[in-house]
Design an enzyme around this catalytic site. Structure first.
Site, PDB file in Angstrom:
ATOM      1  N   ARG A   1     -16.568  32.298  12.130  1.00  0.00           N
ATOM      2  CA  ARG A   1     -16.741  33.462  13.005  1.00  0.00           C
ATOM      3  C   ARG A   1     -18.192  33.927  12.953  1.00  0.00           C
ATOM      4  O   ARG A   1     -18.981  33.481  12.125  1.00  0.00           O
ATOM      5  CB  ARG A   1     -15.815  34.606  12.580  1.00  0.00           C
ATOM      6  CG  ARG A   1     -15.995  35.037  11.123  1.00  0.00           C
ATOM      7  CD  ARG A   1     -15.244  36.336  10.839  1.00  0.00           C
ATOM      8  NE  ARG A   1     -13.833  36.212  11.099  1.00  0.00           N
ATOM      9  CZ  ARG A   1     -12.937  35.782  10.227  1.00  0.00           C
ATOM     10  NH1 ARG A   1     -13.334  35.427   9.000  1.00  0.00           N
ATOM     11  NH2 ARG A   1     -11.669  35.708  10.521  1.00  0.00           N
TER      12      ARG A   1
ATOM     13  N   TYR B   1     -25.898  43.407  -2.167  1.00  0.00           N
ATOM     14  CA  TYR B   1     -26.086  42.446  -1.081  1.00  0.00           C
ATOM     15  C   TYR B   1     -27.569  42.107  -0.916  1.00  0.00           C
ATOM     16  O   TYR B   1     -27.940  40.931  -0.782  1.00  0.00           O
ATOM     17  CB  TYR B   1     -25.523  43.033   0.204  1.00  0.00           C
ATOM     18  CG  TYR B   1     -25.656  42.147   1.427  1.00  0.00           C
ATOM     19  CD1 TYR B   1     -24.815  41.056   1.616  1.00  0.00           C
ATOM     20  CD2 TYR B   1     -26.602  42.432   2.407  1.00  0.00           C
ATOM     21  CE1 TYR B   1     -24.917  40.256   2.739  1.00  0.00           C
ATOM     22  CE2 TYR B   1     -26.713  41.642   3.543  1.00  0.00           C
ATOM     23  CZ  TYR B   1     -25.875  40.553   3.710  1.00  0.00           C
ATOM     24  OH  TYR B   1     -25.976  39.762   4.828  1.00  0.00           O
TER      25      TYR B   1
END
Length: 251
Positions: free
Chosen positions: A20, A159
Site C-alpha cells: 500500500r 521514528y
C-alpha cells in the site's frame, strides 16, 4: 508510464512494505517498467490481489505476508525470490512504521516495534541480499528514509531516530560495497498523500501545503520516478547520496 521495448532485460526487484501507499507506488512503477517484483507486508491488500490477477503482471509479482523483523521469514522470502527468478538486482528498503507520542510517554513496546521493523528488519534483509549481490558483483540498494530524520518533528523522536539511522547506513554501505559493483543510495520523502499522512487534520495538512514551495503534498509517483532514476544502470556514478523529495519544504 509506457511499456519498455522488447529488448529490455527485466530486473528482479525486492521492495519491502509494497502492499500500500508509497511501497505500492514503487511496485507499480517497476512493474510498469517491465521488471519482476518480489514484495512483502504483514497482510495482503486489494492492490496486491490486482497485480496477482492481472495477466500482464501475474507472472512478474511475488508476494509473501510476514513481519520483516522476523529473521527466519526474511531468509525464506529472499530464497523464494532467488528460486523464482535466479537473482536480485535491486533492493528497496521501504517498509516502516511510526508511533506518535512525546518521548516521555512512549512505551517500551512502541519503541521496540519501530526499531525492530525500521532498523533491525532493514538490516536483516540488506545483509542477506547484499551477500547475493556480492556474489554477482553488481546490485542496487535504495533506502527510503524521511525528511523527519533530518529535520525532526515533535512527537516522532523514535521514528526520526530510525530514519536518520537509515541515512547513516546508506553512506556507510556505499563505501563498503562500492568497489564490488554495488551502489547504495537513499530517498528522503517529505509529506506524501498516503495513509501515513491520514493522522494529520485538515489544518495541519493545509499548513504543510502553504509552507511547501511546490504548493502541494507529494504523491507516491513523485518518489517512484526518483527510484527508477537512482537504480538505472546508466547512473553508475551516483552512490552514497540521499535525495530529498519534499517539494522544497526543507529547502
Amino acid at each position: 508510464m509506457t511499456a519498455p521495448s522488447h529488448s529490455y532485460a527485466p530486473r528482479t526487484v525486492i521492495i519491502t512494505g509494497g502492499s500500500r501507499g508509497l511501497g505500492a507506488g514503487f511496485v507499480q512503477a517497476y512493474l510498469d517498467n517491465g521488471d519482476r517484483v518480489a514484495t512483502c507486508a504483514r497482510s495482503i491488500t486489494p492492490e496486491v490481489e490486482k497485480w496477482q490477477s492481472d495477466p500482464e503482471t501475474a507472472d512478474r509479482i511475488l508476494f509473501m505476508p510476514f513481519d520483516l523483523s522476523s529473521r527466519e521469514d526474511v531468509d525464506t522470502f529472499v530464497k523464494a525470490t532467488v528460486e523464482k527468478w535466479g537473482g536480485i538486482d535491486i533492493l528497496i528498503n521501504n517498509a516502516g512504521v511510526a508511533r506518535d507520542g512525546v518521548i516521555g510517554l512512549t512505551s517500551d513496546e512502541d519503541i521496540d516495534i519501530v526499531v525492530d521493523l525500521n532498523i533491525k528488519g532493514t538490516l536483516y534483509i540488506t545483509r542477506i541480499v547484499s551477500r547475493r549481490m556480492l556474489a554477482a558483483g553488481k546490485g542496487n540498494i535504495l533506502n527510503i528514509s524521511s525528511i523527519v530524520g533530518r529535520s525532526g518533528y515533535r512527537g516522532l523522536a523514535v521514528y526520526s531516530a530510525t530514519k536518520a539511522a537509515l541515512d547513516g547506513m546508506t553512506r556507510a554501505l556505499a563505501r563498503e560495497l562500492g568497489s564490488r559493483g554495488i551502489r547504495v543510495n537513499g530517498i528522503a520523502p517529505g509529506y506524501l498523500r498516503t495513509e501515513m499522512s491520514h493522522g494529520l487534520d485538515e489544518g495541519q495538512m493545509q499548513q504543510i501545503v502553504r509552507r511547501t514551495p511546490a504548493g502541494r503534498l507529494g504523491e507516491p509517483a513523485d518518489v517512484a520516478r526518483a527510484a527508477l532514476f537512482l537504480t538505472d544502470p546508466a547512473n553508475d556514478y551516483i552512490t552514497g547520496h540521499v535525495l530529498v523529495i519534499d517539494g522544497g519544504l526543507t529547502g
